[in-house]
Design an enzyme around this catalytic site. Structure first.
Site, PDB file in Angstrom:
ATOM      1  N   GLU A 223     -26.659   5.090 -11.631  1.00 40.90           N
ATOM      2  CA  GLU A 223     -28.032   5.112 -11.127  1.00 40.90           C
ATOM      3  C   GLU A 223     -28.929   5.007 -12.347  1.00 40.90           C
ATOM      4  O   GLU A 223     -29.015   5.929 -13.156  1.00 40.90           O
ATOM      5  CB  GLU A 223     -28.359   6.392 -10.364  1.00 40.90           C
TER       6      GLU A 223
ATOM      7  N   CYS B  33     -36.685   8.503 -11.165  1.00 47.52           N
ATOM      8  CA  CYS B  33     -36.231   7.120 -11.018  1.00 47.52           C
ATOM      9  C   CYS B  33     -36.885   6.448  -9.819  1.00 47.52           C
ATOM     10  O   CYS B  33     -37.097   5.237  -9.824  1.00 47.52           O
ATOM     11  CB  CYS B  33     -34.713   7.085 -10.861  1.00 47.52           C
TER      12      CYS B  33
END
Length: 463
Positions: free
Chosen positions: A231, A265
């Site tokens: 990720e 994120c």
């Protein structure tokens, strides 16, 4: 000499904690203990694994009073929001424990007389979790609990900025009486982390961090046939259609842009608004942004804490300055925020208009409290701009038209599509990214697929 890591607090720039990195002998012992423990753990009934993991969750929650101020000191999140991370931690952990039975149950094709055919889910072995500092409990738990539930052992390498979080995980597992060696927290430098990955002694690596660090992880794993979940970065867009509930969209997009000082994120970093409502949206958005209280995260009145380091704040300041030099207009006066001191980690939120995709602030991940807002004339223009990015983690659409949201969602290059919400992970849904936002899946029942391997049984019992 064994390397040491100093945790420099963004609150006051002082050393908050200092620890020695694991040496070669400690790493070898941890890898051996993990393999030994896993060989026994995978044979335990799923109900026993669930009992251990549930006890570990309970133990972590019991430490909330210590964890919340620790988070503020380590990475700067205001204490008024610290408990929220533990609520998310519990939500994800309990959900993944609860679905483990169904997710791990053997698949049986259409019966054929005289045969028993099954596809079972086998644990991989040892899973290395390389966790980041920005949501240190949430990101780590995405893998740790389901990995244990699936029958794996886990080695956690937490970010040096939140090294105490790794120790909290280890303490929770200890209090839950997890078998020795099954979960281990190792403080590793970059070289040692690469060596562990390249050793062939771990079977899966789940990493959350930057694109460049993800490339390093992939290179280290390339010759070992390891599973690798990544990720990485995000530059998540939002599109506000003319029919959106304006008050709801503004309130949630301001929060989605600036919560955790934008250090997420899946934070909203660029917003596209229908031209018809653009002026009013921008006015409301800027006015709500001005209400943030920037200051010491240990103060209950603070709603916006420092960035993780002065260097991170410097990067965002530079992005803002560059955008303004290229024609952008900054709507927020930093001088209205007394704590915003150039050179420090404390940075006022900023809203930019008159921006273009030629500017870094609309292309490169900011990971800080700044957002650019652009007007658009159509759905097609919004889609083109949303897709004009090397990233694709999440995207949000703000509208009262469900069919339109689904149609637009099909066209957006992203891992998750939101309608009328943002910056949230639903544990029932796969968390994944496209393009430079990564690969692999955590959460949902699909998350278990990345933590197990298929093993087929083709048994002919009538001859």
């Amino acid at each position: 000499m064994t390397a040491t890591i100093q945790l420099i607090s963004p609150v006051d720039g002082r050393i908050y904690a200092e620890r020695q990195c694991a040496d070669v002998a400690q790493i070898e012992q941890a890898l051996a203990a993990a393999a030994t423990a896993q060989a026994q753990w995978k044979r335990r009934p799923l109900s026993e694994r669930a009992a251990f993991c549930s006890a570990a969750v309970d133990a972590m929650l019991a430490m909330k009073a210590e964890i919340v101020p620790e988070l503020a000191w380590q990475m700067g999140r205001p204490v008024r929001y610290g408990a929220g991370e533990l609520r998310g931690f519990e939500e994800r952990a309990r959900y993944m424990i609860g679905i483990a039975h169904d997710a791990l149950t053997a698949l049986e094709p259409t019966p054929i007389a005289g045969f028993r055919r099954q596809i079972k889910r086998e644990p991989l072995g040892t899973v290395l979790v390389v966790a980041p500092w920005n949501y240190p409990y949430l990101t780590a738990v995405n893998t740790i609990i389901p990995a244990l539930m699936a029958g794996n052992s886990v080695i956690l390498k937490h970010a040096s900025q939140t090294l105490l979080v790794g120790e909290r995980f280890a303490e929770a597992m200890r209090r839950a009486n997890l078998p020795e060696g099954l979960f281990q927290n190792l403080l590793l430098d970059h070289v040692s982390t690469g060596a562990v990955i390249a050793s062939g002694r771990v079977q899966q690596v789940n990493f959350t961090g930057s694109v460049e660090a993800g490339k390093v992880m992939e290179n280290a794993a390339s010759a070992k046939f390891l599973g690798l979940g990544l990720e990485l970065g995000g530059k998540d867009p939002a599109y506000v259609r003319a029919d959106a509930n304006l008050e709801h969209a503004v309130e949630n997009l301001v929060d989605g842009s600036f919560f955790n000082s934008g250090q997420s994120c899946c934070a909203v970093e660029r917003i596209y608004v229908d031209q018809k409502i653009y002026p009013e949206f921008v006015e409301r958005f800027a006015e709500l942004t001005r209400q943030y209280v920037l200051g010491n995260p240990l103060d209950e009145a603070t709603t916006l804490g420092p960035l993780v380091t002065p260097g991170a704040a410097f990067f965002v300041r530079a992005q803002i300055a560059e955008a303004v030099a290229q024609g952008a207009t900054a709507l927020i006066d930093p001088q209205a925020f007394a704590a915003d001191v150039p050179g420090s980690a404390y940075l006022a939120p900023q809203v930019l208009v008159d921006v273009t995709h030629q500017m870094s602030v609309m292309r490169d991940e900011s990971f800080g409290p700044v957002v650019g807002i652009m007007p658009v004339n159509s759905d097609d223009e919004a889609i083109a701009l949303m897709n004009d990015s090397e990233f694709g983690l999440s995207a949000s659409i703000w509208t009262q038209d469900l069919a339109a949201a689904e149609h637009l969602g099909n066209e957006i290059e992203t891992g998750t599509v939101f309608m009328n919400r943002c910056d949230y992970l639903d544990p029932a849904l796969a968390w994944t990214g496209v393009k430079n936002s990564g690969r692999g899946v955590t959460l949902s029942r699909l998350g278990y697929d990345n933590l197990t391997r298929a093993k087929s049984f083709h048994l002919r019992h009538e001859i």
